[in-house]
Design a protein around this motif. Structure first.
Motif, short mmCIF file in Angstrom:
data_model
loop_
_atom_site.label_atom_id
_atom_site.label_comp_id
_atom_site.label_asym_id
_atom_site.label_seq_id
_atom_site.Cartn_x
_atom_site.Cartn_y
_atom_site.Cartn_z
N LEU A 148 0.85 -1.18 0.00
CA LEU A 148 0.00 0.00 0.00
C LEU A 148 0.89 1.24 0.00
O LEU A 148 2.02 1.21 0.49
CB LEU A 148 -0.88 0.02 1.24
CG LEU A 148 -1.88 -1.12 1.42
CD1 LEU A 148 -2.54 -1.04 2.79
CD2 LEU A 148 -2.92 -1.12 0.32
N LEU A 152 -2.41 6.30 2.18
CA LEU A 152 -3.68 5.58 2.34
C LEU A 152 -4.84 6.31 1.66
O LEU A 152 -5.98 6.30 2.16
CB LEU A 152 -3.99 5.35 3.83
CG LEU A 152 -2.91 4.62 4.63
CD1 LEU A 152 -3.37 4.41 6.07
CD2 LEU A 152 -2.54 3.28 3.99
N PRO A 154 -7.73 6.42 -0.84
CA PRO A 154 -8.48 5.39 -1.56
C PRO A 154 -8.51 5.60 -3.06
O PRO A 154 -8.43 4.64 -3.83
CB PRO A 154 -9.89 5.48 -0.94
CG PRO A 154 -9.94 6.80 -0.27
CD PRO A 154 -8.56 7.12 0.15
N HIS A 157 -5.39 4.26 -4.66
CA HIS A 157 -5.32 2.80 -4.71
C HIS A 157 -6.28 2.22 -5.75
O HIS A 157 -5.98 1.19 -6.36
CB HIS A 157 -5.53 2.22 -3.31
CG HIS A 157 -4.36 2.45 -2.42
ND1 HIS A 157 -4.20 3.62 -1.70
CD2 HIS A 157 -3.26 1.69 -2.18
CE1 HIS A 157 -3.05 3.56 -1.03
NE2 HIS A 157 -2.47 2.40 -1.30
N GLU A 236 -7.48 2.79 8.06
CA GLU A 236 -8.09 2.10 6.93
C GLU A 236 -7.21 1.10 6.19
O GLU A 236 -7.59 0.60 5.13
CB GLU A 236 -8.61 3.13 5.92
CG GLU A 236 -7.60 4.12 5.42
CD GLU A 236 -7.60 5.43 6.20
OE1 GLU A 236 -7.61 6.49 5.57
OE2 GLU A 236 -7.59 5.38 7.45
N GLU A 237 -6.04 0.77 6.72
CA GLU A 237 -5.12 -0.06 5.94
C GLU A 237 -5.68 -1.44 5.61
O GLU A 237 -5.33 -2.03 4.59
CB GLU A 237 -3.78 -0.19 6.68
CG GLU A 237 -3.73 -1.19 7.81
CD GLU A 237 -4.45 -0.74 9.07
OE1 GLU A 237 -4.68 -1.58 9.96
OE2 GLU A 237 -4.78 0.48 9.18
N LEU A 240 -8.13 -0.90 2.44
CA LEU A 240 -7.59 -0.41 1.17
C LEU A 240 -7.26 -1.49 0.15
O LEU A 240 -7.32 -1.22 -1.06
CB LEU A 240 -6.37 0.47 1.43
CG LEU A 240 -6.70 1.88 1.89
CD1 LEU A 240 -5.43 2.68 2.10
CD2 LEU A 240 -7.60 2.61 0.91
N MET A 243 -9.83 -1.44 -2.37
CA MET A 243 -9.79 -0.37 -3.37
C MET A 243 -8.94 -0.79 -4.57
O MET A 243 -9.30 -0.53 -5.72
CB MET A 243 -9.24 0.91 -2.76
CG MET A 243 -9.82 1.31 -1.41
SD MET A 243 -11.62 1.26 -1.34
CE MET A 243 -11.91 1.78 0.33
#
Length: 280
Positions: A148, A152, A154, A157, A236-237, A240, A243
């Motif tokens: 990632l 972070l 979205p 990603h 939020e890892e 993701l 995403m």
């Protein structure tokens, strides 16, 4: 990937967002708690159009300033969990790496305007080897992990996933490994409020992930505005990887292929690209 000219071109692989479980949960005496999740992972290979030539997997456990791909021929394992029985630090997953493919994917991302690099020494974290030990236990498919990006974002990603879409036609299986609920403070606690909060977000996520492409990506970009979003994902890892998968899905419809309450918390997994899976 290259294929013999006498063989048919490979069918397009789907893309998956799977739960990786809690630490080495599938390899412990933890009666029934993780059995259904393990059964889901174990059945994945049967939903694919053919055996992948390689697996590209994004885990919620590796963040870098620049998107990075593992490029060791035989990546080591990173036992990045704590407080588990000694045998769980001796688990092995001897699948090979794919250095040339990793370099080609880094170049593909860079050509799409996303600067990427490779790491010839980095191993696979437990978000990679734990679910793959269940889903592809023979360890005979080359595996590459993609990090990632540490901001972070979205939308970034999703765009990264979009650049990876052509790999699906080259018989590369793209997997996002995370958890659709990841509030560790409440996960192990038997609290009705946490179960309610998890169910609200899971209901929203199951709807958003299965929308048409543009609506889906717009909703996932604004995931933090969903009901109870920040309760379920204080950081939020672990969401993701979805995403990246959604971006790689392109116009393919999303289907929820795994749905369960684990320790009272609703969890989901998704597949994009059918008819090779079964979903709701």
């Amino acid at each position: 990937m290259t294929h013999d000219s006498q063989t048919a071109a490979p069918l397009r692989q789907p893309v998956l967002f799977i739960p990786h479980g809690g630490g080495p949960c599938f390899f412990m005496d933890w009666p029934k708690t993780w059995d259904n999740m393990a059964a889901y992972l174990r059945g994945i290979s049967q939903t694919l159009p053919q055996k992948p030539d390689a697996i590209l997997i994004v885990s919620g456990h590796w963040e870098t300033p620049t998107p990075t791909l593992t490029a060791a021929s035989n990546p080591p394992l990173i036992y990045d969990y704590h407080g588990f029985p000694p045998h769980t630090y001796h688990l092995q997953y001897p699948a090979p790496g794919a250095p040339a493919l990793a370099a080609a994917i880094a170049q593909r991302l860079t050509d799409a305007g996303i600067t990427a690099t490779t790491d010839p020494t980095r191993g696979w974290d437990h978000g990679v080897f734990i679910p793959l030990m269940v889903a592809f236990e023979k360890a005979d498919i080359p595996v590459i992990e993609l990090s990632l990006q540490e901001k972070l974002d979205p939308a970034f990603h999703i765009r990264m996933g979009q650049a990876l879409t052509p790999l699906r036609d080259e018989n590369v299986l793209i997997i996002g490994a995370g958890m659709s609920y990841h509030n560790l403070r409440h996960f192990m606690a038997d609290t009705p409020d946490a179960a309610y909060e998890a169910e609200r977000f899971d209901t929203w996520l199951a709807h958003a992930a299965c929308l048409p492409e543009q609506e889906r990506n717009a909703a996932l970009t604004q995931w933090h505005t969903a009901p109870t979003a920040r309760f379920c994902h204080p950081r939020e890892e672990h969401l993701l990887p979805l995403m990246v998968v959604a971006g790689a899905a392109g116009p393919d419809q999303g289907h929820r292929t795994y749905s369960e309450a684990v320790m009272g918390k609703a969890l989901s997994g998704f597949t994009f690209g059918f008819p090779f899976g079964q979903g709701t």
